[in-house]
Design an enzyme around this catalytic site. Structure first.
Site, PDB file in Angstrom:
ATOM      1  N   GLU A 133     -18.603   7.299  -5.236  1.00 52.81           N
ATOM      2  CA  GLU A 133     -17.144   7.749  -5.304  1.00 52.81           C
ATOM      3  C   GLU A 133     -17.279   8.477  -6.361  1.00 52.81           C
ATOM      4  O   GLU A 133     -16.748  10.474  -6.381  1.00 52.81           O
ATOM      5  CB  GLU A 133     -15.850   6.489  -5.372  1.00 52.81           C
ATOM      6  CG  GLU A 133     -14.728   7.309  -4.723  1.00 52.81           C
ATOM      7  CD  GLU A 133     -13.661   6.452  -5.227  1.00 52.81           C
ATOM      8  OE1 GLU A 133     -13.440   5.719  -6.513  1.00 52.81           O
ATOM      9  OE2 GLU A 133     -12.727   6.570  -4.226  1.00 52.81           O
ATOM     10  N   TRP A 137       1.095  -1.010  -0.075  1.00 52.14           N
ATOM     11  CA  TRP A 137       0.073   0.108   0.199  1.00 52.14           C
ATOM     12  C   TRP A 137       0.816   1.262   0.017  1.00 52.14           C
ATOM     13  O   TRP A 137       2.089   1.166   0.135  1.00 52.14           O
ATOM     14  CB  TRP A 137      -1.294   0.128   1.435  1.00 52.14           C
ATOM     15  CG  TRP A 137      -2.334   1.009   0.996  1.00 52.14           C
ATOM     16  CD1 TRP A 137      -2.528   1.811   0.777  1.00 52.14           C
ATOM     17  CD2 TRP A 137      -2.831   0.080   0.270  1.00 52.14           C
ATOM     18  NE1 TRP A 137      -4.157   2.309   0.884  1.00 52.14           N
ATOM     19  CE2 TRP A 137      -4.261   1.425   0.338  1.00 52.14           C
ATOM     20  CE3 TRP A 137      -3.301  -0.808  -0.664  1.00 52.14           C
ATOM     21  CZ2 TRP A 137      -5.520   1.466  -0.477  1.00 52.14           C
ATOM     22  CZ3 TRP A 137      -4.974  -1.441  -1.029  1.00 52.14           C
ATOM     23  CH2 TRP A 137      -5.907   0.359  -1.600  1.00 52.14           C
ATOM     24  N   ASP A 179       0.235  10.757  -0.336  1.00 50.35           N
ATOM     25  CA  ASP A 179      -0.732  12.364  -0.264  1.00 50.35           C
ATOM     26  C   ASP A 179      -1.965  11.166  -0.012  1.00 50.35           C
ATOM     27  O   ASP A 179      -2.412  10.159   0.528  1.00 50.35           O
ATOM     28  CB  ASP A 179      -0.642  12.873  -1.698  1.00 50.35           C
ATOM     29  CG  ASP A 179      -1.232  12.139  -2.488  1.00 50.35           C
ATOM     30  OD1 ASP A 179      -1.061  10.651  -2.355  1.00 50.35           O
ATOM     31  OD2 ASP A 179      -2.336  12.257  -3.145  1.00 50.35           O
ATOM     32  N   GLU A 231      -3.068   8.638  -2.072  1.00 54.23           N
ATOM     33  CA  GLU A 231      -2.740   7.453  -1.601  1.00 54.23           C
ATOM     34  C   GLU A 231      -1.870   6.644  -2.928  1.00 54.23           C
ATOM     35  O   GLU A 231      -1.386   5.426  -2.603  1.00 54.23           O
ATOM     36  CB  GLU A 231      -3.352   6.423  -1.179  1.00 54.23           C
ATOM     37  CG  GLU A 231      -4.592   6.501  -0.307  1.00 54.23           C
ATOM     38  CD  GLU A 231      -4.893   5.400   0.123  1.00 54.23           C
ATOM     39  OE1 GLU A 231      -6.214   4.449  -0.711  1.00 54.23           O
ATOM     40  OE2 GLU A 231      -5.090   5.050   1.387  1.00 54.23           O
ATOM     41  N   GLU A 232      -1.339   8.154  -3.602  1.00 56.93           N
ATOM     42  CA  GLU A 232      -0.792   7.744  -5.084  1.00 56.93           C
ATOM     43  C   GLU A 232       0.921   8.176  -4.937  1.00 56.93           C
ATOM     44  O   GLU A 232       2.002   7.727  -5.254  1.00 56.93           O
ATOM     45  CB  GLU A 232      -1.308   8.189  -6.261  1.00 56.93           C
ATOM     46  CG  GLU A 232      -2.545   7.354  -6.268  1.00 56.93           C
ATOM     47  CD  GLU A 232      -3.266   8.279  -7.293  1.00 56.93           C
ATOM     48  OE1 GLU A 232      -4.666   7.810  -7.949  1.00 56.93           O
ATOM     49  OE2 GLU A 232      -3.087   9.127  -7.989  1.00 56.93           O
TER      50      GLU A 232
END
Ligand SMILES: *[C@@H]1O[C@H](CO)[C@@H](O)[C@H](O)[C@H]1NC(C)=O
Ligand SMILES: *[C@@H]1O[C@H](CO)[C@@H](O)[C@H](O)[C@H]1NC(C)=O
Ligand SMILES: *[C@@H]1O[C@H](CO)[C@@H](O)[C@H](O)[C@H]1NC(C)=O
Ligand SMILES: *[C@@H]1O[C@H](CO)[C@@H](O)[C@H](O)[C@H]1NC(C)=O
Ligand SMILES: *[C@@H]1O[C@H](CO)[C@@H](O)[C@H](O)[C@H]1NC(C)=O
Ligand SMILES: *[C@@H]1O[C@H](CO)[C@@H](O)[C@H](O)[C@H]1NC(C)=O
Ligand SMILES: *[C@@H]1O[C@H](CO)[C@@H](O)[C@H](O)[C@H]1NC(C)=O
Ligand SMILES: *[C@@H]1O[C@H](CO)[C@@H](O)[C@H](O)[C@H]1NC(C)=O
Ligand SMILES: *[C@@H]1O[C@H](CO)[C@@H](O)[C@H](O)[C@H]1NC(C)=O
Ligand SMILES: *[C@@H]1O[C@H](CO)[C@@H](O)[C@H](O)[C@H]1NC(C)=O
Length: 571
Positions: free
Chosen positions: A422, A138, A194, A197-198
């Site tokens: 989303e 992750w 960030d 999550e990237e």
């Protein structure tokens, strides 16, 4: 040709749009609230398997699998519920909030791939919903989690403390909050993934919410008399606020969301930061990028405009009207679509701005925010416009219409049962990716509250200065020592290449102490992380004797070290 809703409304006029927005909100509000509660264990109707107080991101288990608990999403969600509870809007939430703080206290102690509680584990972004570690690959760590969690819990704890429930706050909630605040103070200057999550770099959202948490933490710690780390947090908060300024792109007048990743940096990250660090007492303060600050408004226009020609659903919408917006224009996740929570965040920033202008009885147009305001009145000039003036009415009603336009877009693309996913499709607006996303529902609730003019307290943003040099945070106490045999009446001095060493002045050279003769010493506050040259000299009856060349040189450490000693010998 398919006419978009906004285009039709543009022809039909403003009143119609506002009627629809109000009726949408009346319908969607209870659905969004129920949607949030359904996603909280253990009794939420869509969250079976989640422990008490655990917030699932979405019930979706495939394409994508979001049946996990994220610290960021959970904390933002519970901030909404806590705000409602402490402001008397919903007095049924107390037990659920207590379950949340208990669940987070458990998660803090779970060893995970980011570390243990004392070695960085608080930066772990997500956990299994039975409160065990998620051990798959992750983007970790994500350092906004402890900041957002402590902000939510402190808001609750401040309320309890002021209601007289001091023991529970001090014994049970403070230890949770203290761990998070110490984590923020210790790790804020290390890179982070960030909020999307990237990208592993620095992130404006993360820095902004970290800064808020420490400021709020200082006030809270003082309130409850737990002050042992406050001085250190003040130093780190000053450094964070200084660092926050560095994200501003002065050439193109927007906030660069991430410092890595090779993107433009135009990103909903910045809009979310502005609404989640809104402090109604701070006016339109630029330093903390308040929603109505000229920097945040300029940034908002740049961000929104970056989506105008990107999505089919935005075709035929005039350049001064609301459009569907997503995370960032380069986004390719699910092929890059608008998100419910990012479009709602634009509306919320504008509603927040309207609250402050209304309260101040004026609004300022500056050279920085001129392009934003000229969307609504091409002839407007920089200046201060008082409420009651025509220009103030023109601009504030146009901003209100613009803000409602973003809610209108969400209304258009909400399915009839009110579920907020989303994303919604960039080509036809149909829901995409995870369904019933908790954060989407929470984002609807906060935007709706802001439209109603509701605010939820201050965190200490008012009157802050971003002083990036000369502050105590930028110095380090350096003790120079040197052994030297002198004759009676002869003294040893030091001078060097910085202000604190008198800029090589002989007349003002600093006299050293011979308290430990023949060791001479002096302690001077020097700028941190700086290479400094200096020399010793003696003076006796007006005769000056310098050390030989070359100069001595020292590079001071960063201000996270408070003092060092430099032992020299005469050459
Ligand atoms: C907006 O309101 C008008 C009048 O009530 C109605 O005709 C129209 O269908 C509404 N649009 C939406 C999207 O609700
Ligand atoms: C917790 O959940 C994870 C993921 O679903 C599962 O692999 C694990 O066995 C569960 N642990 C316990 C103690 O139930
Ligand atoms: C303080 O608040 C906690 C959490 O809601 C509650 O369990 C406790 O009974 C309260 N104590 C008092 C004295 O009200
Ligand atoms: C740490 O702080 C310095 C000074 O503000 C800044 O230049 C640097 O980019 C920061 N690094 C990270 C990873 O936050
Ligand atoms: C903060 O408080 C904790 C617990 O009281 C202590 O262990 C730690 O050293 C303190 N940190 C600083 C920087 O003072
Ligand atoms: C407008 O600008 C003046 C002068 O800088 C400032 O004192 C005032 O607080 C500003 N008002 C608002 C609402 O931003
Ligand atoms: C609501 O409608 C959406 C799309 O039509 C559907 O995917 C979802 O399952 C529905 N949700 C509920 C709770 O019925
Ligand atoms: C910020 O600067 C202003 C003007 O120099 C000063 O009046 C104010 O006290 C400063 N605020 C803080 C918190 O240092
Ligand atoms: C040192 O030099 C700088 C730049 O020339 C000047 O601004 C400063 O006032 C000087 N400081 C002293 C103590 O002479
Ligand atoms: C300088 O001397 C002191 C006292 O002997 C010692 O504690 C310190 O570690 C020395 N510093 C360096 C940088 O060697």
């Amino acid at each position: 040709m398919r006419l978009s809703l906004s285009y039709v409304l543009g022809l039909a006029g403003v009143a119609l749009a506002q009627t629809n927005v109000s009726s949408y909100i009346a319908t969607e509000s209870p659905i969004a609230k129920a949607g949030v509660l359904a996603n909280i264990g253990s009794s939420g109707s869509l969250s079976s398997g989640a422990n008490p107080g655990i917030v699932i991101a979405s019930p979706s288990t495939v394409n994508p699998d979001y049946l996990y608990t994220w610290t960021r999403d959970s904390s933002l969600t519970f901030k909404v519920l806590i705000d409602q509870y402490v402001n008397g809007q919903d007095d049924t939430l107390g037990t659920l909030i207590d379950e949340f703080t208990q669940a987070e206290a458990i998660l803090q102690q779970v060893d995970n791939p980011s570390g243990s509680v004392s070695t960085g584990g608080l930066g772990e972004p997500k956990f299994n919903i039975n409160e065990t570690a998620f051990t798959g690959a992750w983007g970790r760590p994500q350092r906004d989690g402890p900041a957002l969690r402590s902000t939510a819990i402190m808001t609750y704890a401040t309320y309890l403390y002021n209601s007289g429930n001091t023991t529970y706050v001090t014994d049970t909630l403070w230890p949770i909050v203290e761990l998070d605040l110490n984590y923020v103070a210790e790790y804020w200057n290390e890179s982070t993934f960030d909020l999307w999550e990237e990208v592993d770099s620095s992130s404006f959202f993360t820095t902004a919410v970290q800064h808020r948490s420490l400021r709020q933490g200082i006030t809270f710690a003082n309130l409850i008399g737990q002050t042992s780390n406050v001085t250190s947090w003040e130093t780190q908060a000053d450094s964070l606020l200084c660092f926050l300024q560095s994200y501003w792109n002065p050439t193109d007048s927007y906030i660069t969301a991430n410092t890595g990743g090779g993107r433009s940096g135009k990103d909903a990250n910045t809009v979310l930061a502005s609404i989640h660090t809104f402090d109604p007492a701070a006016g339109c303060d630029d330093v903390t990028f308040q929603p109505c600050s000229d920097k945040a408004l300029s940034n908002l226009k740049v961000y929104v405009d970056s989506f105008r020609s990107l999505y089919t659903v935005n075709d035929d919408i005039s350049s001064d009207a609301a459009v569907a917006t997503g995370r960032y224009p380069e986004d390719s996740y699910y092929d890059g679509n608008p998100w419910y929570l990012t479009t709602l965040a634009v509306a919320e920033q504008l509603y927040d701005a309207l609250i402050v202008w209304d309260d101040a009885g004026e609004l300022n147009v500056t050279s920085m925010s001129l392009a934003f305001f000229q969307q609504f009145d091409s002839s407007v000039a920089a200046g201060t416009y008082a409420s009651g003036s025509d220009e103030y009415s023109t601009l504030t009603s146009a901003v209100k219409t613009f803000a409602d336009g973003f809610v209108d877009i969400i209304s258009t693309y909400t399915p009839s049962n009110g579920s907020l996913s989303e994303q919604y499709s960039k080509s036809d607006g149909s829901p995409l990716s995870a369904y019933d996303l908790t954060w989407s529902f929470a984002a609807a609730l906060t935007a709706f509250e802001a439209r109603d003019g509701n605010t939820y307290g201050s965190w200490g943003a008012a009157g802050l200065n971003a002083s990036c040099s000369g502050s105590s945070s930028g110095t380090i106490a350096v003790t120079f020592t040197i052994d030297y045999d002198t004759t009676y009446g002869e003294n040893l001095y030091i001078t060097g290449s910085v202000d604190a060493l008198e800029n090589w002045s002989v007349d003002n050279a600093l006299i050293m102490s011979a308290a430990d003769y023949p060791t001479w010493s002096i302690t001077i506050d020097l700028p941190a992380s700086t290479t400094i040259q200096y020399k010793y000299l003696t003076m006796y009856n007006g005769d000056v004797t310098w050390e030989d060349d070359p100069n001595n040189e020292i590079t001071t450490p960063s201000s996270s070290t408070s003092s060092i000693t430099q032992n020299d010998s005469w050459h």
